[in-house]
Write a protein that holds these residues in place. Structure first.
Motif, PDB file in Angstrom:
ATOM      1  N   VAL A 140      47.472  56.343  65.437  1.00  0.00           N
ATOM      2  CA  VAL A 140      47.305  57.088  66.184  1.00  0.00           C
ATOM      3  C   VAL A 140      47.203  55.858  68.070  1.00  0.00           C
ATOM      4  CG1 VAL A 140      44.920  57.737  68.129  1.00  0.00           C
ATOM      5  CG2 VAL A 140      44.858  58.578  65.623  1.00  0.00           C
ATOM      6  N   GLN A 141      46.769  54.357  68.360  1.00  0.00           N
ATOM      7  CA  GLN A 141      46.521  54.204  69.181  1.00  0.00           C
ATOM      8  C   GLN A 141      48.180  53.754  69.292  1.00  0.00           C
ATOM      9  OE1 GLN A 141      43.645  50.786  69.098  1.00  0.00           O
ATOM     10  NE2 GLN A 141      45.178  49.150  70.694  1.00  0.00           N
ATOM     11  N   ARG A 161      50.715  55.861  68.387  1.00  0.00           N
ATOM     12  CA  ARG A 161      51.364  56.861  68.176  1.00  0.00           C
ATOM     13  C   ARG A 161      52.843  57.119  67.138  1.00  0.00           C
ATOM     14  NH1 ARG A 161      49.911  60.432  71.671  1.00  0.00           N
ATOM     15  NH2 ARG A 161      48.506  60.202  73.551  1.00  0.00           N
ATOM     16  N   THR A 162      52.975  56.455  66.511  1.00  0.00           N
ATOM     17  CA  THR A 162      53.822  56.933  64.892  1.00  0.00           C
ATOM     18  C   THR A 162      53.046  57.925  64.149  1.00  0.00           C
ATOM     19  OG1 THR A 162      54.935  55.301  63.544  1.00  0.00           O
ATOM     20  CG2 THR A 162      52.501  54.431  63.949  1.00  0.00           C
ATOM     21  N   ASN A 185      54.366  64.785  73.492  1.00  0.00           N
ATOM     22  CA  ASN A 185      53.956  63.330  72.620  1.00  0.00           C
ATOM     23  C   ASN A 185      52.773  63.970  71.810  1.00  0.00           C
ATOM     24  OD1 ASN A 185      55.588  62.007  73.817  1.00  0.00           O
ATOM     25  ND2 ASN A 185      53.965  61.347  75.968  1.00  0.00           N
ATOM     26  N   GLU A 186      51.784  64.596  72.414  1.00  0.00           N
ATOM     27  CA  GLU A 186      50.835  65.234  71.506  1.00  0.00           C
ATOM     28  C   GLU A 186      51.186  65.973  70.242  1.00  0.00           C
ATOM     29  OE1 GLU A 186      47.182  65.118  74.246  1.00  0.00           O
ATOM     30  OE2 GLU A 186      48.172  66.758  74.453  1.00  0.00           O
ATOM     31  N   SER A 192      54.633  65.746  69.459  1.00  0.00           N
ATOM     32  CA  SER A 192      54.850  64.618  68.035  1.00  0.00           C
ATOM     33  C   SER A 192      54.117  63.937  67.061  1.00  0.00           C
ATOM     34  CB  SER A 192      56.052  64.017  68.804  1.00  0.00           C
ATOM     35  OG  SER A 192      56.458  63.184  68.099  1.00  0.00           O
ATOM     36  N   LEU A 193      52.996  63.950  67.801  1.00  0.00           N
ATOM     37  CA  LEU A 193      52.339  63.667  67.145  1.00  0.00           C
ATOM     38  C   LEU A 193      51.757  63.854  65.906  1.00  0.00           C
ATOM     39  CD1 LEU A 193      49.955  61.105  66.362  1.00  0.00           C
ATOM     40  CD2 LEU A 193      49.158  61.772  67.870  1.00  0.00           C
ATOM     41  N   SER A 208      46.829  62.952  62.082  1.00  0.00           N
ATOM     42  CA  SER A 208      45.882  63.086  63.399  1.00  0.00           C
ATOM     43  C   SER A 208      45.202  64.432  63.881  1.00  0.00           C
ATOM     44  CB  SER A 208      47.334  63.913  64.487  1.00  0.00           C
ATOM     45  OG  SER A 208      47.936  64.751  63.551  1.00  0.00           O
ATOM     46  N   GLU A 235      42.491  63.151  66.275  1.00  0.00           N
ATOM     47  CA  GLU A 235      42.251  62.668  67.376  1.00  0.00           C
ATOM     48  C   GLU A 235      42.411  64.386  68.002  1.00  0.00           C
ATOM     49  OE1 GLU A 235      43.454  60.688  70.607  1.00  0.00           O
ATOM     50  OE2 GLU A 235      42.675  59.764  68.551  1.00  0.00           O
TER      51      GLU A 235
END
Length: 538
Positions: free
Chosen positions: A48-49, A51-52, A449-450, A452-453, A460, A463
């Motif tokens: 999460v931190q 972003r992978t 970006n969200e 993609s995660l 995820s 998050e």
């Protein structure tokens, strides 16, 4: 050929001193295994931190195991040549330094590089631990007890890894799972210098640099192709060419080892069934264990939404079952033979994997999850103790470092492929089922970006659950989360079936080809009878 003991002989003559050295060696082993187990708990926070997705998290695990597996043979050879305690102390220093690097990392690349470097130095520690035990404990019964303690320590590390990692993450950031290694490494280093005797082989050939290069390159390319297959496509040109090149390099490694005068891995060892078949059982066992631990992380934290500490507590039965099974099985094998114990252990692993594949989103922990964890962990503990004892008892003392390295390499290659293969199966199922749903969400609700995660990792969910949304979108969010969990479990079911088949096939091979009578038969390769004598005869 004898092995020289450099430390004062009085140290080895006293039973209490031998077992004090064993305690120190097990502490060093604890550090190496802890690096694998504790990081699993931190994967959601790292993902999460930084972003992978699943692939990046797989590399956090596999960067360590890849360099570890690739360099074990070289490290075992260096220990035989320059002194096992000396190489182990270098490894302990390196782990401490590289753990500081991981703790200070601020990007995924830095984390992966730190993990890879830690694997390099862990490779210096691990084969030395078992080789030192074999040289310190020359009595067969004491040696079996020492090996049982050595294998049980792995289970203990699995026990304290998730729960200690969970406690750390409850109070600190994910960087703390690196910081914790530093004091452990320092204590192990000081204790090693004080109480562990030095040992080395009398004679040894040249270092096989070509063999080392071929093995590292072949293993790395093969595993990389598996990890990245969900993103590149399983039948894409990139995947197929990379896997083929890795296979060719590994074939070249085998051919080179068969013809060179001083191989880093003596391929003739695999002609001894008491050596090769237990090594196969360990590799398949660790294929299942590492893959299972990676999957269970996705399940507990992505599907059940446990906190890291709750995950650590929930995984304790798995860990304690490994710790209990290993010493009991090692002693039992002394009476009924290695083959019977290995077959029973493999069947238990298969049963645990199959039950784990039946878990659904609504399954309860006590009925659906716990039985599969306990069965699989007991099976793994039952397999690894007797298999390790069989491997090391098949070798003369002068080859303890090489034999230990082969034993450890089979574990790590199996574990690496377990994370790569089973993790990639889950990633393929998850991405193919969740991707279209995520693409249909308007950008006003979820940016690129969200998206993609969420498409990359079921972790995820954690998050996604925290994000503030208008009440109108709560139902849609809940439907998406349920779909993410279902897709994750579909992939986990398929992965569990693949692992179950692999374990059962291995059980049939061991039952068919490994002699059932304990310590019966003759080793044509090594030229000494496998009897109950304390020392093998050259």
């Amino acid at each position: 050929m004898a092995t020289s003991i450099v430390a004062p002989s009085v140290l080895l003559d006293r039973r209490s001193q031998r077992f004090l050295a064993l305690a120190v060696i097990c502490l060093a082993e604890l550090l190496v295994v802890l690096d694998n187990t504790i990081v699993n708990v931190a994967l959601p926070s790292i993902g999460v931190q930084l972003r992978t997705g699943v692939s990046g998290l797989q590399w956090v695990v596999d960067a360590y195991t890849l360099t570890f597996a690739g360099l074990l043979l070289a490290a075992g050879n260096l220990g035989d040549r320059y002194g096992r305690r000396r190489i182990m102390t270098i490894g302990l220093i390196g782990i401490a330094v590289m753990s500081i690097g991981g703790a200070l990392a601020e990007s995924m690349t830095q984390v992966i590089v730190a993990r890879a470097a830690m694997g390099v130095f862990a490779a210096a520690v691990f084969p030395a631990t078992l080789a030192l035990i074999i040289n310190i404990f020359t009595d067969r019964r004491e040696r079996a007890l020492a090996i049982a303690a050595w294998t049980a320590m792995a289970g203990f590390a699995i026990a304290i890894g998730p729960i200690s990692g969970g406690w750390l993450l409850e109070h600190f950031s994910w960087h703390s799972v690196f910081w914790i290694n530093v004091p452990v490494a320092v204590v192990a280093l000081i204790a090693t210098l004080l109480w562990v005797p030095e040992s080395r082989a009398d004679t040894i050939g040249r270092l096989d640099l070509i063999g080392i290069a071929l093995s590292i390159a072949g293993i790395t390319l093969l595993v990389w192709s598996i990890i990245e297959a969900p993103h590149n496509g399983w039948l894409s040109l990139t995947t197929l060419c990379t896997a083929a090149l890795g296979a060719v390099l590994l074939a070249a490694f085998v051919a080179w080892e068969l013809r060179t005068a001083a191989p880093i891995l003596d391929m003739r060892l695999f002609g001894n069934r008491r050596f090769s078949l237990p090594a196969l059982a360990i590799a398949i066992g660790y294929f299942s264990m590492f893959g299972f631990l990676f999957l269970i992380t996705q399940y507990f934290q992505g599907v059940r939404e446990y906190t890291p500490l709750e995950f650590g507590i929930a995984s304790l039965p798995f860990a304690f079952s490994v710790a209990i099974g290993a010493p009991v099985a090692t002693l039992l094998a002394q009476r009924v033979g290695t083959t019977a114990v290995l077959v029973i252990g493999l069947l238990l692993i298969g049963a645990g994997l199959y039950l784990g594949g039946q878990v659904t989103v609504d399954s309860t922990y006590l009925i659906g999850v716990l039985p599969s964890m306990v069965l699989m962990a007991l099976g793994l503990g039952i397999v690894q103790g007797p298999a390790t004892e069989s491997i090391m008892s098949s070798l003369p003392l002068n080859e303890a470092g090489a034999g230990s390295a082969v034993n450890d390499t089979t574990r790590e290659i199996g574990g690496t492929l377990g994370v790569a293969v089973l993790g990639s199966i889950v990633a393929s199922y998850y991405t193919s089922r969740i991707g279209p749903r995520i693409d249909a969400i308007p950008l006003t609700i979820m940016n690129d970006n969200e998206k993609s995660l969420v498409k990359a990792s079921p972790l995820s969910v954690l998050e996604l659950r925290k994000r503030e949304l208008a009440p109108f979108f709560e139902t849609q969010r809940e439907n998406l989360i349920v779909a993410m969990k279902a897709a994750t479990l579909q992939g986990a079911h398929a992965a569990s079936l693949v692992a179950t088949v692999a374990v059962l096939v291995c059980a049939v091979i061991v039952a068919t080809l490994l002699p059932w009578r304990p310590h019966d038969g003759e080793s044509v390769l090594l030229g000494w009878r496998d009897t109950d004598d304390t020392e093998p005869k050259n």
